[in-house]
Design a protein around this motif. Structure first.
Motif, short mmCIF file in Angstrom:
data_model
loop_
_atom_site.label_atom_id
_atom_site.label_comp_id
_atom_site.label_asym_id
_atom_site.label_seq_id
_atom_site.Cartn_x
_atom_site.Cartn_y
_atom_site.Cartn_z
N LEU A 48 32.07 6.83 16.10
CA LEU A 48 32.39 7.26 17.47
C LEU A 48 31.15 7.52 18.32
O LEU A 48 31.06 7.04 19.46
CB LEU A 48 33.28 8.50 17.41
CG LEU A 48 34.72 8.22 16.99
CD1 LEU A 48 35.49 9.51 16.78
CD2 LEU A 48 35.43 7.36 18.04
N LEU A 49 30.19 8.27 17.80
CA LEU A 49 29.03 8.60 18.62
C LEU A 49 28.16 7.38 18.94
O LEU A 49 27.75 7.20 20.10
CB LEU A 49 28.20 9.69 17.94
CG LEU A 49 28.88 11.07 17.88
CD1 LEU A 49 27.97 12.09 17.21
CD2 LEU A 49 29.27 11.53 19.28
N GLY A 88 33.95 -5.15 24.13
CA GLY A 88 34.31 -4.85 22.75
C GLY A 88 35.44 -5.72 22.24
O GLY A 88 35.47 -6.09 21.06
N ALA A 89 36.38 -6.03 23.13
CA ALA A 89 37.56 -6.80 22.71
C ALA A 89 37.24 -8.28 22.54
O ALA A 89 37.81 -8.94 21.67
CB ALA A 89 38.68 -6.62 23.74
N MET A 90 36.34 -8.83 23.39
CA MET A 90 36.13 -10.28 23.40
C MET A 90 34.78 -10.73 22.89
O MET A 90 34.62 -11.87 22.46
CB MET A 90 36.31 -10.80 24.84
CG MET A 90 37.70 -10.56 25.42
SD MET A 90 39.02 -11.28 24.43
CE MET A 90 38.62 -13.02 24.56
N LEU A 91 33.76 -9.86 22.94
CA LEU A 91 32.41 -10.30 22.57
C LEU A 91 31.88 -9.58 21.34
O LEU A 91 30.75 -9.84 20.92
CB LEU A 91 31.44 -10.05 23.75
CG LEU A 91 31.76 -10.79 25.05
CD1 LEU A 91 30.77 -10.40 26.14
CD2 LEU A 91 31.71 -12.29 24.82
N GLY A 92 32.65 -8.65 20.79
CA GLY A 92 32.16 -7.91 19.64
C GLY A 92 31.13 -6.86 19.98
O GLY A 92 30.39 -6.40 19.10
N ALA A 128 35.86 -1.16 20.32
CA ALA A 128 35.55 -1.95 19.12
C ALA A 128 35.44 -1.09 17.87
O ALA A 128 35.50 -1.61 16.75
CB ALA A 128 34.25 -2.73 19.34
N SER A 129 35.25 0.22 18.04
CA SER A 129 35.13 1.09 16.87
C SER A 129 36.47 1.40 16.22
O SER A 129 36.51 1.95 15.12
CB SER A 129 34.44 2.40 17.27
OG SER A 129 35.27 3.16 18.13
#
Length: 324
Positions: A82-83, A234-238, A244-245
């Motif tokens: 998370l952090l 986060g959803a499409m590019l990593g 993404a976490s």
């Protein structure tokens, strides 16, 4: 015999009843029963939906204490996932804000230029990037960086996310800046000209400082959009941001997907509350400093200004209106 005080009280009550009937039709007994029935039906439907959601989550074992407990008892989930993800989200959003704000201001001022070529060029850039979804800009930037630069694959998603956010939001902020300057009374420019200021001095020392307060609500709304749009990376590019976490946390802590999404959503809410709180404090400070004409640029004013066809400036509160 009626006393004078009673007469005044009765007069105020009659005036109150009269104003109530002037503003709206007072519901009769049947209307009140119908309103009560619709209220009860709405509350019953809402309770049924809440029960259906809770029952569905309970059936999937998502409400078990064991799935929520790691967020309160295990510090590793914060240190590992998370952090760092929160840090990446803040870094991407901050970089996008720092780059998009001056670029948007430059484009907005260029759209008000007296030179047709400058005005047309800035308008083309603004309309082009405003029309493309920010996700496509991120994907295009990621592909361009991979093809034409030596940026490492680990840091490339950050560059792509920031590039997409800057291009799209700078074009939106350009319209906000233009609307903020047009919302000022025309007398501000006339007064600057009367004391011998040139156009650049008028813009830098008179119009821009006063328009900041007027456009601050619209600016804050767009900055909140920047924070939330980092999740697209986060959803499409990593890109390793908050959204993404969720997947690695859920995989390592007993498939607690709902708990992970809930915590991530709460962190986004806290980030945006902090941003709007700071903006509200800044707006109060600027208004106390009398650097405002009282004009306020709303999202509707920006949309009206950016609509196709002859542009109409938003109505200023003071006398006179600046020509676009």
């Amino acid at each position: 015999m009626r006393r004078p005080g009673q007469a005044r009280t009765g007069g105020r009550r009659a005036a109150k009843d009269e104003s109530a009937t002037v503003l709206y039709d007072v519901p009769g007994p049947r209307a009140r029963r119908r309103n009560l029935l619709w209220t009860v039906l709405f509350l019953a439907a809402l309770a049924a939906v809440v029960w259906w959601v809770i029952a569905g989550l309970a059936a999937k074992n998502q409400l078990e204490a064991a799935k929520w407990e790691p967020f309160f008892t295990d510090g590793r989930i914060w240190q590992t996932y998370l952090l760092p993800a929160l840090k990446n989200t803040v870094v991407a959003a901050a970089l996008a804000m720092v780059l998009a704000l001056p670029l948007g201001a430059l484009l907005g001022i260029a759209r008000l230029s007296d030179h047709r070529t400058v005005r047309a060029g800035a308008g083309t850039v603004v309309e082009f990037f405003r029309a493309i979804p920010v996700l496509i800009l991120m994907l295009f930037a990621n592909a361009a960086y991979a093809e034409f630069t030596d940026i490492s694959p680990e840091t490339r998603p950050l560059y792509a996310v920031v590039t997409g956010l800057v291009l799209y939001n700078a074009s939106v902020l350009a319209e906000v800046v233009r609307a903020g300057i047009l919302a000022l009374p025309a007398g501000q420019t006339d007064a600057a000209k009367a004391i011998g200021m040139r156009k650049g001095q008028t813009m830098a020392y008179v119009l821009l400082p006063q328009s900041v307060t007027a456009m601050l609500p619209a600016l804050v709304s767009q900055l909140v959009v920047i924070v939330k749009d980092t999740a697209l990376g986060g959803a499409m590019l990593g890109f390793a941001e908050l959204l993404a976490s969720v997947r690695p946390m859920s995989a390592n802590y007993g498939a607690n997907t709902i708990a992970c999404f809930t915590v991530v959503a709460v962190l986004f809410v806290l980030l945006n509350i902090a941003l709007t709180t700071f903006a509200s404090w800044l707006e109060r400070r600027l208004r106390r400093g009398k650097r405002s004409t009282g004009a306020v640029v709303t999202a509707e004013a920006v949309d009206d200004l950016a609509a196709p066809g002859p542009a109409e400036p938003p109505a200023p509160p003071g006398p006179g209106t600046r020509e676009p």
